[in-house]
Design an enzyme around this catalytic site. Sequence first.
Site, PDB file in Angstrom:
ATOM      1  N   ASP A  52       8.536   3.300   5.845  1.00  0.00           N
ATOM      2  CA  ASP A  52       7.939   2.646   7.008  1.00  0.00           C
ATOM      3  C   ASP A  52       8.562   1.288   7.320  1.00  0.00           C
ATOM      4  O   ASP A  52       8.265   0.704   8.370  1.00  0.00           O
ATOM      5  CB  ASP A  52       6.431   2.435   6.794  1.00  0.00           C
ATOM      6  CG  ASP A  52       5.634   3.726   6.933  1.00  0.00           C
ATOM      7  OD1 ASP A  52       6.140   4.667   7.569  1.00  0.00           O
ATOM      8  OD2 ASP A  52       4.508   3.787   6.401  1.00  0.00           O
ATOM      9  N   LYS A  68       0.355  -0.496  11.251  1.00  0.00           N
ATOM     10  CA  LYS A  68       1.118   0.621  11.828  1.00  0.00           C
ATOM     11  C   LYS A  68       0.197   1.818  11.962  1.00  0.00           C
ATOM     12  O   LYS A  68      -0.604   2.106  11.073  1.00  0.00           O
ATOM     13  CB  LYS A  68       2.282   0.974  10.910  1.00  0.00           C
ATOM     14  CG  LYS A  68       3.039   2.249  11.268  1.00  0.00           C
ATOM     15  CD  LYS A  68       3.337   3.105  10.043  1.00  0.00           C
ATOM     16  CE  LYS A  68       2.081   3.718   9.456  1.00  0.00           C
ATOM     17  NZ  LYS A  68       2.332   4.673   8.356  1.00  0.00           N
TER      18      LYS A  68
END
Length: 292
Positions: free
Chosen positions: A138, A11
Amino acid sequence: MTSLKAIAAAKVNLYLHVGPAKPNGRHDLDSLVVFSDDQLCDYLEAEPAEALTLEVSGPFAREAGALDDNLVLRAARALQAASGIGKGARLKLKKWLPVAAGIGGGSSDAAATLRLLTTIWKIDPAYAPAVAPSLGGDVPVALAGTASLMRGEGERVSPVKLPPRIPALLVNPGAACPTGPVFRAFDASGGGAGFAEVDPFPDFADRGHLADWLGAQRNDLEAPAIAQVAEIGEVLTFLRAQRGVQLARMSGSGATCFALFDAISFAEAAHIILKAEKPDWWSAPCRLGAAP
């Protein structure tokens, strides 16, 4: 059922705006998140079993820490508890992404676990997004797996349209950059004043337009992270000096930084130069967009 496999992509926070600390100690976020292609990811395999077990291999297996505290097992247990299912699974994780590096490797691993186990256990897929927020800020966006705005404490995820396959280079200097001290330094500096979500979010004609717009944004944790880990500043200095670079910034709470380039060839050239100058630093050219 035979084993199933999933990719857990890196990410990258293209920007990260952070609000002031709230009474619960957490922070509101506004971030544009993208994911690496299948050349840069962890790999997870799962197969039915009577009990939950986890095996971790790969270059960052040791850094992944105690098995019992791994987000893969925590995600599996949370899914068991939420669904009331008593089944197990044999889980195998190949850890290719740096740990605690600001690129959500553990969160992507957890999201991949939720996806695989809802299939293997044949339970309602809605259980996965229901438990994802409890596993970390996340995890919801990693579960979505597409370019998204991540807001609130991470639980508000809105897909957005970006130019595809953005050439990039990710670099981590190998220095520990724990999230807690970075946020504490951010809070101590009075960070978060004037926080507001980007609105409206623009449409981008091409990658150059995106990079120009991102240049007016920021990562609010970059300065406090550099104060904790000076090597982050060195990484950014290197990246900003490379040919073809459009933008260089830290991702998440660090210590991984990224640069966006005009073409993947420039990212690959910068990677070669870096390996000659800093052989102990981790780096990887890739293309950013939706997770594979």
